[in-house]
Structure formats: C-alpha cells, structure tokens
Design a protein around this motif. Structure first.
Motif, PDB file in Angstrom:
ATOM      1  N   ARG A   1      10.687 -23.312   0.565  1.00  0.00           N
ATOM      2  CA  ARG A   1       9.797 -24.191   1.356  1.00  0.00           C
ATOM      3  C   ARG A   1      10.508 -24.714   2.603  1.00  0.00           C
ATOM      4  NH1 ARG A   1       8.331 -26.740  -3.844  1.00  0.00           N
ATOM      5  NH2 ARG A   1       6.414 -25.743  -4.472  1.00  0.00           N
TER       6      ARG A   1
ATOM      7  N   ALA B   1       9.416 -23.934   6.449  1.00  0.00           N
ATOM      8  CA  ALA B   1       9.113 -25.037   7.367  1.00  0.00           C
ATOM      9  C   ALA B   1      10.011 -24.993   8.593  1.00  0.00           C
ATOM     10  CB  ALA B   1       9.264 -26.378   6.642  1.00  0.00           C
TER      11      ALA B   1
ATOM     12  N   ARG C   1       8.726 -24.497  12.409  1.00  0.00           N
ATOM     13  CA  ARG C   1       9.091 -25.462  13.464  1.00  0.00           C
ATOM     14  C   ARG C   1       9.738 -24.750  14.633  1.00  0.00           C
ATOM     15  NH1 ARG C   1      10.405 -28.935   9.423  1.00  0.00           N
ATOM     16  NH2 ARG C   1      12.538 -28.221   9.353  1.00  0.00           N
TER      17      ARG C   1
ATOM     18  N   THR D   1       2.420 -28.891  12.254  1.00  0.00           N
ATOM     19  CA  THR D   1       2.218 -29.180  10.832  1.00  0.00           C
ATOM     20  C   THR D   1       0.821 -29.764  10.642  1.00  0.00           C
ATOM     21  OG1 THR D   1       3.050 -31.441  11.007  1.00  0.00           O
ATOM     22  CG2 THR D   1       4.675 -29.703  10.561  1.00  0.00           C
TER      23      THR D   1
END
Length: 133
Positions: free
Chosen positions: A63, A67, A71, A77
């Motif tokens: 995860r 992420a 980014r 998000t």
C-alpha cells in the motif's frame, strides 16, 4: 524432512494463507519427535500469528509503495478530491450558482426587475417634450 524443506514451508507460511492444519503440520516438523501435543499446538498457534502478522506487513508495504508511486505521478488522493469538491460547492453557493453552473432563478429574476425599472425611468427622463407649434 530436511531442514531446507522445513525452511521452505516456513517461508510459504509467512507469505501465504496458513491454515490451522498446515500450521500443525509445520509445527510437528520443527518439533522433536515425541513432543507433547500442547507444545505442538502452541507452536502451531505461534506460526499462525506470525503468518498473519507477516501478511499484514507485506500488504502495508505494498500500500505504501503504491501510494508513493501515485504521489510521484501527481495523482490526487480521494481526500484531496473531496476537498476540491467541497471548495467548488462553497464557491458555487457564494456565487449563487446551481450544480449545473446556471445562476438560480430567484437571483436572476431579482436582477431583472431593477434593470427593467431603471430602463423605464431612464427612458421617461430622457424623453423630450414635443416642440409646440
């Protein structure tokens, strides 16, 4: 069973979905022959807990990596999108706009009345009397 086979099974248990029966089998392989059943059961329970903990750590690492990659690509998000939506709704309310982008009828009608009255009064003032014969 060789030590290498035992190690392979332990690694599979760490990353796979370890069942209680499989944990019991692995625990028996690690224990001395003739080990007490409660000792084997405790080792199997420890293996199950260890396996679950490792799966959670692997999932969390994946995860985090996903992420971080998103980014890096500049993907917003869900919380950032929600904040933008909230801000847009606030600005629309402030500007008197509906969700479709049109101004509300009440404000439009209110604006038209003074404009019509202004035009009528301006026309009346600028009207020159007809010259007398």
């Amino acid at each position: 069973m060789t030590t290498l086979d035992e190690l392979r099974k332990a690694i599979e248990a760490a990353i796979g979905n370890l069942t209680p029966a499989r944990a019991q089998e692995i625990a028996k392989g690690f224990m001395e022959p003739g080990a007490a059943k409660d000792q084997v059961a405790k080792t199997a329970a420890d293996l199950l807990e260890w396996s679950q903990h490792n799966r959670e750590r692997i999932r969390e690492g994946i995860r985090r990596e996903i992420a971080e990659q998103l980014r890096g690509m500049g993907v917003a998000t869900q919380s950032e999108l929600d904040a933008v939506k909230k801000r847009v709704r606030h600005l629309e309310r402030t500007a008197g706009m509906t969700a479709s982008g049109a101004t509300s009828r009440r404000k439009t009608a209110a604006r038209k009345k003074p404009a019509a009255a202004t035009k009528a009064s301006t026309a009346a003032r600028s009207a020159k009397p007809a010259p007398a014969d």
